[in-house]
Design an enzyme around this catalytic site. Structure first.
Site, PDB file in Angstrom:
ATOM      1  N   ARG A 167       2.548  -1.020  10.974  1.00 52.34           N
ATOM      2  CA  ARG A 167       3.606  -1.139  11.870  1.00 52.34           C
ATOM      3  C   ARG A 167       3.851  -2.638  12.328  1.00 52.34           C
ATOM      4  NH1 ARG A 167       0.945   3.927  14.946  1.00 52.34           N
ATOM      5  NH2 ARG A 167      -0.938   2.851  13.636  1.00 52.34           N
ATOM      6  N   GLN A 184      -4.250   2.572  17.035  1.00 50.82           N
ATOM      7  CA  GLN A 184      -5.479   2.015  16.688  1.00 50.82           C
ATOM      8  C   GLN A 184      -6.643   1.502  17.749  1.00 50.82           C
ATOM      9  OE1 GLN A 184      -6.499   1.786  13.664  1.00 50.82           O
ATOM     10  NE2 GLN A 184      -4.630   1.423  12.271  1.00 50.82           N
ATOM     11  N   ASP A 188      -3.302   4.226  -2.035  1.00 55.70           N
ATOM     12  CA  ASP A 188      -4.266   4.732  -1.270  1.00 55.70           C
ATOM     13  C   ASP A 188      -4.332   6.527  -1.378  1.00 55.70           C
ATOM     14  OD1 ASP A 188      -6.059   5.200   0.928  1.00 55.70           O
ATOM     15  OD2 ASP A 188      -4.465   4.255   2.437  1.00 55.70           O
ATOM     16  N   LYS A 213      -7.125   8.059  -1.858  1.00 63.09           N
ATOM     17  CA  LYS A 213      -8.667   8.635  -1.335  1.00 63.09           C
ATOM     18  C   LYS A 213      -9.092   9.858  -2.116  1.00 63.09           C
ATOM     19  CE  LYS A 213      -7.820   7.287   3.374  1.00 63.09           C
ATOM     20  NZ  LYS A 213      -6.407   6.707   3.490  1.00 63.09           N
ATOM     21  N   LEU A 214      -9.211   9.840  -3.182  1.00 66.55           N
ATOM     22  CA  LEU A 214      -9.767  10.923  -4.059  1.00 66.55           C
ATOM     23  C   LEU A 214     -11.193  11.459  -3.482  1.00 66.55           C
ATOM     24  CD1 LEU A 214      -7.334   9.856  -5.830  1.00 66.55           C
ATOM     25  CD2 LEU A 214      -8.389  10.719  -7.788  1.00 66.55           C
ATOM     26  N   HIS A 215     -11.402  12.869  -3.729  1.00 60.30           N
ATOM     27  CA  HIS A 215     -12.549  13.394  -3.493  1.00 60.30           C
ATOM     28  C   HIS A 215     -12.832  14.797  -4.174  1.00 60.30           C
ATOM     29  CE1 HIS A 215     -15.800  14.198  -0.159  1.00 60.30           C
ATOM     30  NE2 HIS A 215     -16.254  14.817  -1.184  1.00 60.30           N
ATOM     31  N   ASP A 216     -13.392  14.886  -4.991  1.00 68.72           N
ATOM     32  CA  ASP A 216     -13.446  16.121  -5.900  1.00 68.72           C
ATOM     33  C   ASP A 216     -14.642  16.071  -6.915  1.00 68.72           C
ATOM     34  OD1 ASP A 216     -12.786  18.668  -7.201  1.00 68.72           O
ATOM     35  OD2 ASP A 216     -10.801  18.335  -6.763  1.00 68.72           O
ATOM     36  N   ILE A 217     -14.878  16.977  -7.877  1.00 67.48           N
ATOM     37  CA  ILE A 217     -15.899  16.984  -8.669  1.00 67.48           C
ATOM     38  C   ILE A 217     -15.616  15.867  -9.686  1.00 67.48           C
ATOM     39  CG2 ILE A 217     -16.607  19.627  -8.470  1.00 67.48           C
ATOM     40  CD1 ILE A 217     -15.073  19.974 -11.253  1.00 67.48           C
ATOM     41  N   PRO A 218     -16.906  15.205 -10.103  1.00 69.33           N
ATOM     42  CA  PRO A 218     -16.629  13.847 -10.836  1.00 69.33           C
ATOM     43  C   PRO A 218     -15.700  14.278 -12.029  1.00 69.33           C
ATOM     44  CG  PRO A 218     -19.097  14.339 -10.236  1.00 69.33           C
ATOM     45  CD  PRO A 218     -18.309  15.640  -9.816  1.00 69.33           C
ATOM     46  N   THR A 220     -12.332   6.247  10.127  1.00 71.73           N
ATOM     47  CA  THR A 220     -12.324   5.733  11.711  1.00 71.73           C
ATOM     48  C   THR A 220     -11.982   6.843  12.443  1.00 71.73           C
ATOM     49  OG1 THR A 220     -10.263   4.796  10.838  1.00 71.73           O
ATOM     50  CG2 THR A 220     -12.160   3.330  11.224  1.00 71.73           C
ATOM     51  N   LYS A 238       0.760  -1.299  -0.003  1.00 73.80           N
ATOM     52  CA  LYS A 238       0.036   0.022   0.139  1.00 73.80           C
ATOM     53  C   LYS A 238       1.109   1.205  -0.034  1.00 73.80           C
ATOM     54  CE  LYS A 238      -2.615   1.798   3.423  1.00 73.80           C
ATOM     55  NZ  LYS A 238      -2.435   3.493   3.927  1.00 73.80           N
ATOM     56  N   ARG A 243      -3.854  -6.250  14.268  1.00 74.96           N
ATOM     57  CA  ARG A 243      -2.782  -6.569  15.363  1.00 74.96           C
ATOM     58  C   ARG A 243      -2.562  -8.122  15.816  1.00 74.96           C
ATOM     59  NH1 ARG A 243      -1.853  -2.480  13.475  1.00 74.96           N
ATOM     60  NH2 ARG A 243      -1.431  -0.415  14.323  1.00 74.96           N
TER      61      ARG A 243
END
Ligand code: C5P
Length: 236
Positions: free
Chosen positions: A211, A190, A59, A61-66, A119, A32, A181
């Protein structure tokens, strides 16, 4: 792709990453790459790790206009990653646009999974900051269903939620679960954790482990332990 252990390479440089990956002379871990490493090194880090024969979960984590997400996903698809992700809260339109962007001319594409509610967000923050008043577990399940209906392949979730997500979205809808873990290890920051064996039992498809492997005295042995507990396979 079957069940696998994904190693979170949360390093700040290519040098540190390769010093770590060089230890693995047998089974090549699924890796990752998160924001820290990607922003430090750029797309070349993806190409280099891929060229060494590792599968990659990017990883970001995209977030914007389509339209923006669609174009960004086309770039990530060209990098030939195996899994990438976005925020389900970007809406169905954004998730569908992302799938279009990811799909190559020959019809193939990386798997696309959604982050539901981070989370780090609790009920209070959701209500105060986001004005979302439904119980958080309902919000998570709603986002999972929305991702499924948009055509996505799965979600990132706690292993504690994996069974419920499968119940709602089907056994083939992937659950990629951090917060793993060893029974005898430190849990660090965590809060809700599970062992690789328990995550397997509950139906996680991929566990993301950072970790407990990267900070272990013997990372290859720690990885092998995860693989034997989660995949029933000997890794060395
Ligand atoms: O070191 P550790 O095993 O806690 O690493 C878990 C990895 O999974 C980290 O890269 C962390 O950012 C990521 N993650 C998480 N919880 C989420 C989503 C991602 O721990 N809800």
């Amino acid at each position: 792709m079957g069940k696998d252990v994904i190693v979170a390479c949360d390093f700040s440089s290519a040098e540190a990453t390769f010093a770590f990956l060089d230890k693995f002379t047998g089974r090549k871990p699924f890796v990752k790459i998160g924001m820290e490493l990607y922003y430090a090194e750029g797309p070349s880090i993806v190409r280099e790790i891929k060229a060494r024969g590792h599968k990659i979960f990017l990883d970001l984590k995209l977030h914007d206009i389509p339209n923006t997400v669609k174009k960004a996903m086309a770039v990530l698809s060209n990098l030939d990653v195996d899994i990438c992700n976005l925020h389900a809260s970007g809406t169905t339109a954004m998730m569908k646009a992302a799938l279009e962007g990811l799909t190559r001319p020959d019809g193939t594409r990386p798997l696309l999974i959604a982050v539901t509610q981070l989370t780090s967000t609790d009920q209070e923050a959701m209500e105060k900051d986001l004005m979302i008043h439904a119980p958080i577990d309902q919000v998570v399940m709603h986002y999972a269903e929305t991702a499924k209906n948009a055509g996505l392949d799965g979600v990132v979730c706690s292993p504690l939620e994996a069974g419920k997500v499968h119940g709602l979205c089907g056994e083939n809808f992937l659950t990629v679960t951090p917060g793993v873990r060893f029974a005898d290890g430190d849990i660090g920051d965590q809060k809700r954790v599970m062992t690789p064996a328990a995550a397997k039992e509950i139906g996680s498809d991929y566990i993301v482990v950072g970790r407990p492997i990267t900070a272990a005295a013997d990372p290859v042995a720690a990885y092998a332990r995860c693989v034997s507990e989660f995949c029933d396979e000997v890794a060395l």
